[in-house]
Enzyme design. Structure first.
Site, short mmCIF file in Angstrom:
data_model
loop_
_atom_site.label_atom_id
_atom_site.label_comp_id
_atom_site.label_asym_id
_atom_site.label_seq_id
_atom_site.Cartn_x
_atom_site.Cartn_y
_atom_site.Cartn_z
N HIS A 89 1.56 4.25 -3.06
CA HIS A 89 1.33 5.84 -2.98
C HIS A 89 2.88 6.31 -3.76
O HIS A 89 2.42 7.52 -4.47
CB HIS A 89 1.73 6.16 -1.56
CG HIS A 89 0.32 6.18 -0.79
ND1 HIS A 89 -0.80 6.50 -1.22
CD2 HIS A 89 0.14 5.65 0.47
CE1 HIS A 89 -1.75 6.53 -0.32
NE2 HIS A 89 -1.29 5.89 0.79
N HIS B 35 1.00 -1.15 -0.02
CA HIS B 35 -0.23 0.08 -0.05
C HIS B 35 1.07 1.15 -0.15
O HIS B 35 0.54 2.16 -0.75
CB HIS B 35 -0.92 -0.04 1.23
CG HIS B 35 -1.81 1.21 1.62
ND1 HIS B 35 -3.07 1.28 1.05
CD2 HIS B 35 -1.54 2.33 2.16
CE1 HIS B 35 -3.35 2.52 1.33
NE2 HIS B 35 -2.56 3.00 2.08
N GLU B 36 1.73 1.24 0.91
CA GLU B 36 2.48 2.52 1.07
C GLU B 36 3.50 2.71 -0.21
O GLU B 36 3.69 3.82 -0.76
CB GLU B 36 3.50 2.40 2.23
CG GLU B 36 2.93 2.36 3.37
CD GLU B 36 2.13 3.58 3.75
OE1 GLU B 36 2.34 4.75 3.13
OE2 GLU B 36 0.79 3.34 4.36
N GLU C 201 -5.85 7.13 -0.76
CA GLU C 201 -5.84 5.58 -0.22
C GLU C 201 -6.51 4.68 -0.66
O GLU C 201 -6.09 3.66 -0.90
CB GLU C 201 -6.52 6.04 1.40
CG GLU C 201 -5.81 7.00 2.31
CD GLU C 201 -4.29 6.44 2.67
OE1 GLU C 201 -4.03 5.37 2.37
OE2 GLU C 201 -3.43 7.47 3.18
#
Length: 266
Positions: free
Chosen positions: A128, A124-125, A187
């Site tokens: 980004h 997920h990070e 997100e």
């Protein structure tokens, strides 16, 4: 009034000239070059390393690096070497910065019950970063700054105290370096991209749902810092559930490849 019209026209011009599309097709305004953003990421990472306690626990470092290496190895068209640091902290958090920097707090290892759940967060990070969310956030702050200058011109304000107020509103006063809290749209995009990354890297995407259920149980209604600007638990879990049919085959295909085991004994 003429000044306001000129400034507003300039704002629209800047916005239009810097419009890009994210990997999922969403329009983004990116005002900074990749080189500029990577310099910001490196500077912020160095600052964080000076402020936080770096873990020298060999097992923790081996585990986190193993998961991170497998995630970054499946990134499209990139041979970037990622710098991964584990920080001693009760924070249930992690982050990734442009230029190839990943930070994981040991508090997250108490909530992510296995390598698949840790891969959910790291994927997920990293998503980004590859979706240019950092550039997008800094660009939004830049444009908001221009917008505030327009308001200051209209009100005849001095600007210095107002600057502090709107910087705090953007999260700049409370965040380290230039790291800004991502919006829920970003997100959700990182959730979609992150679960695809973890599946391609050989991590079970079904565990992403378990991870966010664990997060939802942590710290009462508010949850850990990692969830502060995220979609609601129910919304996120619904989206990830819908994604399982799409990413399941990616996970199954990844099982034929030889991958390092990332087990961790707590």
């Amino acid at each position: 009034m003429k000044i306001l019209v000129i400034l507003f026209t300039a704002l629209l011009f800047l916005s239009g000239c810097a419009t890009h599309q994210s990997p999922t097709g969403r329009n983004q305004v990116l005002l900074f070059s990749s080189e500029e953003i990577e310099l910001m990421g490196a500077s912020s990472f160095e600052h964080i390393k000076r402020q936080e306690t770096i873990s020298h626990n060999a097992e923790q470092n081996r585990y986190v690096n193993c998961v991170a290496d497998r995630i970054t190895a499946v990134l499209p068209g990139s041979d970037l070497s990622w710098d991964v640091i584990v920080f001693e902290s009760e924070q249930v958090n992690a982050f990734a910065l442009p230029g190839g920097h990943i930070g994981v707090y040991t508090g997250l290892l108490q909530v992510a019950e296995n390598e698949h759940q840790l891969a959910t967060v790291i994927g997920h990070e990293v998503a980004h970063v590859i979706a240019n969310h950092s550039n997008e956030q800094v660009s939004r702050a830049q444009l908001s700054g221009i917008g505030m200058q327009i308001a200051d011109a209209a009100l005849g304000a001095g600007g210095s105290s107002n600057k502090e107020l709107y910087m705090a509103a953007l999260g700049l006063g409370a965040q380290v370096g230039f790291i800004l809290p991502y919006g829920r749209e970003q997100e959700s995009e990182a959730d979609i991209m992150g679960v695809e990354l973890m599946a391609r890297a050989g991590f079970d995407p079904a565990q992403s749902i378990e991870l966010w259920l664990n997060m939802a149980k942590r710290g009462g209604e508010q949850g850990p810092e990692l969830l502060s600007t995220h979609p609601s638990h129910g919304h996120r879990i619904d989206d990830l559930t819908k994604m399982q049919q799409q990413v399941g085959p990616l996970y199954q295909a990844s099982q034929s490849a030889d991958k390092n085991s990332c087990h961790f004994m707590k």
